[in-house]
Design an enzyme around this catalytic site. Structure first.
Site, PDB file in Angstrom:
ATOM      1  N   GLU A 435       9.408  70.967  47.235  1.00 38.22           N
ATOM      2  CA  GLU A 435      10.749  70.682  46.730  1.00 38.22           C
ATOM      3  C   GLU A 435      11.745  71.806  46.968  1.00 38.22           C
ATOM      4  O   GLU A 435      12.310  72.352  46.038  1.00 38.22           O
ATOM      5  CB  GLU A 435      10.677  70.313  45.246  1.00 38.22           C
ATOM      6  CG  GLU A 435       9.863  69.045  45.068  1.00 38.22           C
ATOM      7  CD  GLU A 435       9.882  68.463  43.665  1.00 38.22           C
ATOM      8  OE1 GLU A 435       9.975  67.228  43.556  1.00 38.22           O
ATOM      9  OE2 GLU A 435       9.794  69.237  42.710  1.00 38.22           O
ATOM     10  N   GLU A 505       1.904  63.595  46.334  1.00 37.24           N
ATOM     11  CA  GLU A 505       1.889  63.309  44.899  1.00 37.24           C
ATOM     12  C   GLU A 505       2.033  61.797  44.744  1.00 37.24           C
ATOM     13  O   GLU A 505       2.871  61.181  45.398  1.00 37.24           O
ATOM     14  CB  GLU A 505       3.035  63.996  44.154  1.00 37.24           C
ATOM     15  CG  GLU A 505       2.929  65.511  44.174  1.00 37.24           C
ATOM     16  CD  GLU A 505       4.107  66.228  43.521  1.00 37.24           C
ATOM     17  OE1 GLU A 505       4.738  65.655  42.603  1.00 37.24           O
ATOM     18  OE2 GLU A 505       4.392  67.357  43.927  1.00 37.24           O
TER      19      GLU A 505
HETATM   20  C1  GAL Z   1       7.320  66.203  41.634  1.00 35.58           C
HETATM   21  C2  GAL Z   1       7.101  67.681  41.692  1.00 35.58           C
HETATM   22  C3  GAL Z   1       6.090  68.165  40.700  1.00 35.58           C
HETATM   23  C4  GAL Z   1       6.388  67.560  39.358  1.00 35.58           C
HETATM   24  C5  GAL Z   1       6.361  66.078  39.455  1.00 35.58           C
HETATM   25  C6  GAL Z   1       6.734  65.393  38.179  1.00 35.58           C
HETATM   26  O1  GAL Z   1       8.543  65.864  42.107  1.00 35.58           O
HETATM   27  O2  GAL Z   1       6.703  68.108  42.964  1.00 35.58           O
HETATM   28  O3  GAL Z   1       6.131  69.547  40.652  1.00 35.58           O
HETATM   29  O4  GAL Z   1       7.643  67.958  38.947  1.00 35.58           O
HETATM   30  O5  GAL Z   1       7.315  65.652  40.366  1.00 35.58           O
HETATM   31  O6  GAL Z   1       5.872  65.660  37.158  1.00 35.58           O
HETATM   32 MG    MG Z   2      10.090  70.570  41.135  1.00 37.80          MG
END
Ligand code: GAL
Ligand code: MG
Length: 975
Positions: A435, A505
């Protein structure tokens, strides 16, 4: 005298990534070093240039000061996701900048005379300044990697010196360490002092290929400058001596490619019949590399655990040893509820052991290089690792990605990670960070990695999102986060896909979540081009907190929690609980395990979805068993058959697992003859480990695949003779119920319901406070029909209950008609409450753990039993919890066997808890809940899926509760 380290103001100078720091390398100096861990003198300044001179207190090293109760300090954890905790733009820091000064004496052994003496600070955040006896020694940033400093000319062997480590909390580096986690500060990993011979191995690079070819490249340096004549390097692998690379023997100073200062030697071997490394088969060899003087004396030794394997991308597939492996990953932070970011060997081992037992085979080190031990353990236990550099500039992503002042920092952080971790077989992919938008600074770092380590792919979500198939961007993997499944499938089917699609993710685990995981895996396994992903995330980052003074408990709190629940007087703190003005609340509690590592129900779902053994269609000849692994047979597993009969109990029989290669199937004869009772019957294979493994003792559950052998045949309830008693409000009167069955359309909103906006709509519709109005009560024979209306603010639901006496009890046929505007509600069903004392639940249906319509693949059908209190899952922020999917019937009973029995017309969602939905909705932390004496029972005709809308896609349309007519029937009997 002015201190040059302060005059430089390195906390606001992104160009200064270090000063006096030694280059990173892969020679592990931890064993044999002197530990400087323990209690250090400590004072907390209000700013880095504030004078040191206050009273000293004591702080533990390693440890963040934000988690320690230190006299005179009050700098507590703060949780923010994206926003920086201050308004200063990069590279500036706030004037109020807590700065910890750590000091202690170091005694330098007399036998270190003539040796090179090195200080290693395992990790410090965010700027480290080192002084010895008041003299400046060095600076380091990059909070999750070690910094080493040569103290040879600074300390005196046999003498004592004062070592001071000054740690500045906020800096230019904080702007690129803006990860979604608690803000802390301090020294988070061990501090060591060690000595080497001046003639030493400066670095060792190991490449071990799947075909058994081993290449070991050594860098040799001498503190004196020019290398002594005749030095050489030797090595052995599990006792097998390695040969010198005859093509390239730079130990030989006559080779003109060698300078007198830079020694290089290359060792080679080919291991016959090599045992290759994969996450399933983590075969490791012991490599020892020795550096010798001309006379043969050994001046330095480096030990490595070597795994032979290849990682390649061919077409759109990521191949490990030629196989397209599925990545069943999780994102893991270095986290501990007592120590913040300091994690021990035992903690890391416990993390990986748990993940392995629940079917995970991959970890993304979100979002920074983890403690070095984690990689040793990943090599040993068997995990694929995406190693991620410590770069996240989330709040100022766009400004920083192309800011040349941060160029050094990007390249520094990525290259130092690669230099440290390059020899780990577990590391299969490098990640440039998280990010941080995408800019020239990323491309610079990517360029360095591609040249330095062409043996592994590189990924970066910020680059990949410019185009999943774009060949120009710095990502070899299409690694989106939270991409809708249909987009992934469409990409894989588009004919345009050029890179493996592995979500960095997905399936956000906040609260009661991870709906549709089974749908994801069905699609991944069926769609070439899709290879898996990393669930967000492993931990609920709850910090154990004393409620009375609001302080973190810190070390020493180990006995104060059990089975996910904090002891009375304590709680799991989340954002806002430390008095932070700005915070992001419970968004920090979004893991698949509770803060004490107790698995959440999703872990059981995951275990089943990753089952190495599966059962398929039943045929007269038997049932098909398949091996879903990539590299091994079933010999490490043992099985037991179980037959669960609706009209009977459970039968077991020992199972012989067939000899199956990866991907193979075999038809195995049915181990049981079905009884002639016409009832529903399920066949389960309970699979456990057949022998002790490094991560599981023999007998550890691996999976429980299941197939249905016979569908239920509906039976009519025999007509009864009793009477149905209804009160003036049209409500059932029953001696064992304290609250009569009523209509419920509401659940205590889950985090997904809240953050996805559903709960807001439900409140707007008034579903949390429906007003019941009796319309009519009609007696027909022994039965009674009750019509009622439940009015929300925008619509009315018509509800009918028909009560009919049946043998031993009452049948209740219900119907609810939802108006068109209630087009997506949490549930439609009955709720009632029982008298106190009915504390045991027995049920036939899915279980034993919590399950919901879109998270029920891991809960096999069978006969289950537990105490009512065990049904409830204590999510940090209370919400809908404790549901069981696919329940056919249940009894709730007291120890004297009195109680109620409920039979449902078809498998339904049921929950039995001590809490009304409004009890759960009214509080913010689990410790505030006051259990009711009786049970609150929900039987749902329909229950909305959980989805993952707190961050990512909602549940799928098929798991929504539609408006219109819903019908359900159940019988209630006294035991
Ligand atoms: C993503 C991010 C993580 C965390 C997650 C939400 O966008 O990379 O670090 O923030 O969302 O829990
Ligand atoms: Mg973040």
């Amino acid at each position: 005298m002015t201190d040059p380290l302060l005059t430089l103001r390195p906390w606001e100078a992104p160009e200064v990534t270090s000063w006096g720091r030694l280059p990173m390398n892969a020679v592990d100096r931890r064993s044999g070093a002197n530990s400087l861990d323990g209690d250090w003198r400590f004072q907390l300044l209000s700013a880095p240039d504030a004078p040191v001179g206050g009273p000293w207190s004591t702080a533990s090293v390693p440890g963040v000061w934000t988690m320690q109760t230190i006299e005179g300090t009050a700098d507590l954890p703060q949780y923010l996701n994206v926003r920086m905790p201050y308004t200063e733009f990069p590279p500036l820091s706030p004037a109020d900048n807590p700065t910890g000064v750590y000091e202690r004496e170091i005694d330098v052994p007399a036998e270190w005379a003539g040796r090179r003496i090195v200080l290693q600070v395992g990790a410090a955040e965010s700027v480290l300044l080192v002084h010895v006896d008041g003299r400046p020694v060095g600076i380091s940033k990059d909070s999750h990697l070690a910094a080493e400093f040569d103290l040879s000319g600074v300390v005196r062997p046999g003498g004592r010196s004062v070592l001071r480590l000054t740690v500045v909390k906020w800096s230019d580096a904080s702007h690129i360490e803006d990860q979604d986690q608690w803000w802390h500060a301090g020294i988070t990993r061990s501090v060591l002092l060690y000595a080497t011979d001046p003639l030493r191995l400066a670095d060792v690079t190991v490449r071990a290929a799947r075909d058994g070819e081993l290449r070991v490249d050594c860098q040799v340096r001498d503190s004196g400058g020019a290398l002594p004549a005749g030095w050489y390097v030797s090595g052995e692998l599990d006792g097998l001596p390695l040969g010198q690379d005859t093509e390239f023997d730079l130990a030989n100073a006559e080779d003109e490619r060698v300078s007198a200062f830079l020694g290089e030697a290359r060792l080679r071997a080919r291991v016959p019949e090599v045992r290759t490394w994969t996450a399933e088969t983590p075969e490791l060899y012991d490599l020892t590399v020795r550096l010798h003087r001309a006379d043969g004396t050994v001046t330095d030794t480096s030990r490595h655990r070597v795994g032979f394997r290849d990682v390649r991308i061919v077409g759109r597939d990521l191949l490990v040893n030629g196989e397209r492996v599925f990545i069943r990953g999780v994102n893991r932070h270095d986290f501990h509820p007592l120590t913040g970011r300091t994690v021990s060997y035992d903690d890391m081992r416990a993390d990986l052991v748990l993940l392995k037992r629940f079917g995970f085979n991959a970890v993304r080190t979100a979002h920074y290089p983890n403690d070095p031990t984690l990689y040793d353990l990943a090599d040993e236990i068997g995990f694929y690792v995406v190693d991620e550099a410590d770069i996240e500039s989330h709040d100022h992503a766009h400004e920083i990605a192309d800011d040349p002042r941060y160029l050094n920092a990007f390249v520094d952080r990525v290259s130092r990670m690669v230099l440290r971790d390059k020899n780990h077989p577990s590391v299969i992919i490098w990640s440039l960070g998280n990010e941080s938008d995408y800019g020239a600074n990323h491309d610079a770092a990517a360029g360095w990695v591609r040249r330095h380590d062409p043996s592994r792919p590189l990924q970066y979500e910020g680059a990949a999102k410019r185009g999943w198939a774009d060949p120009e961007v710095a990502s070899d993997i299409a690694c989106p986060m939270y991409a809708p499944l249909e987009d992934c499938v469409a990409h894989a089917l588009s004919g345009q896909q050029t890179k493996p699609l592995i979500q960095c993710e997905y399936s956000h685990a906040m609260g009661n979540s991870n709906g549709t995981l089974a749908d994801h895996w069905a699609a991944i396994e069926a769609t070439p081009g899709l290879q898996g992903g990393f669930i967000w995330e492993f931990w609920d980052h709850g910090i154990l907190q004393r409620v009375n003074d609001g302080r973190p408990v810190g070390r020493g709190g180990a006995g104060l929690y059990d089975n996910a629940v904090a002891a009375p007087g304590y709680r799991w703190a989340y954002g806002g609980d430390f008095g932070e003005k700005d915070h992001d609340g419970a968004f920090i509690a979004d893991g698949v395990v509770f803060p004490d590592r107790t698995p959440k129900p999703v872990m059981y779902e995951h275990r089943e979805l990753s089952a190495p053994v599966r059962l398929h269609g039943v045929r007269p000849e038997g049932v098909t068993v398949s091996n879903h692994q990539h590299f091994r047979g079933l010999e490490w597993l043992a099985g037991e058959w179980e037959l669960s009969l609706a009209h009977g109990g459970t039968l077991t029989a020992s199972a012989e697992l067939p000899d199956l290669r990866p991907g193979g199937t075999a038809v195995v004869p049915l181990p049981f003859a079905l009884p002639d009772d016409g009832g529903e019957a399920w066949l389960t294979l309970r699979v456990t480990t057949a022998q002790d493994l490094p991560w599981a003792p023999r007998g550890t559950r691996v999976c429980t695949p299941q197939v249905r052998l016979r569908a239920p045949v509906p039976v009519e309830d025999p007509v009864g003779t009793g009477r149905v008693e209804i009160d003036a409000d049209g409500l059932l009167v029953h001696p064992l119920l304290t609250s009569a069955p009523a209509l419920s359309l509401w659940r205590a909103p889950t985090d997904n319901d809240e953050l996805g906006g559903m709960a807001l709509r439900w409140r707007t519709w008034g579903l949390d406070s429906l007003v019941r109005r009796l319309v009519s009560v009609r007696q027909e024979g022994d039965g009674v029909t009750v019509l009622a209306e439940y009015a929300g603010t925008t619509g009315v639901v018509r509800h009918r209950q028909v009560f009919t006496p049946v043998e031993g009890g009452i049948r209740i046929d219900e119907q609810a008609e939802l108006p068109a505007e209630f087009d997506d509600v949490a549930r439609v069903g009955s709720v009632f409450e029982t008298v106190a004392g009915l504390d045991g639940l027995d049920w036939f249906g899915q279980g034993p753990w919590e399950s919901y319509p879109d998270r029920s693949a891991g809960a096999p059908v069978g006969h289950h039993h537990c105490q009512v209190d065990e049904l409830f899952t204590p999510y940090l922020r209370p919400q809908e919890s404790g549901g069981r999917h696919g329940v056919r019937r249940f009894t709730l009973s007291a120890p004297d066997a009195t109680g109620i029995a409920v039979t449902l017309d078809e498998p339904r969602q049921v929950s039995v808890t001590r809490y009304r939905a409004e009890d759960l909705t009214a509080v913010t932390h689990h410790d505030e809940l006051v259990p009711r004496a009786g049970c609150v029972v929900h039987l749902d005709a329909a229950h909305r899926g959980l989805g993952t809308a707190s961050c990512g896609p909602d549940t799928f349309p098929s798991y929504l509760v539609a408006p219109g007519v819903h019908r359900w029937s159940w019988t209630l009997r006294a035991l």
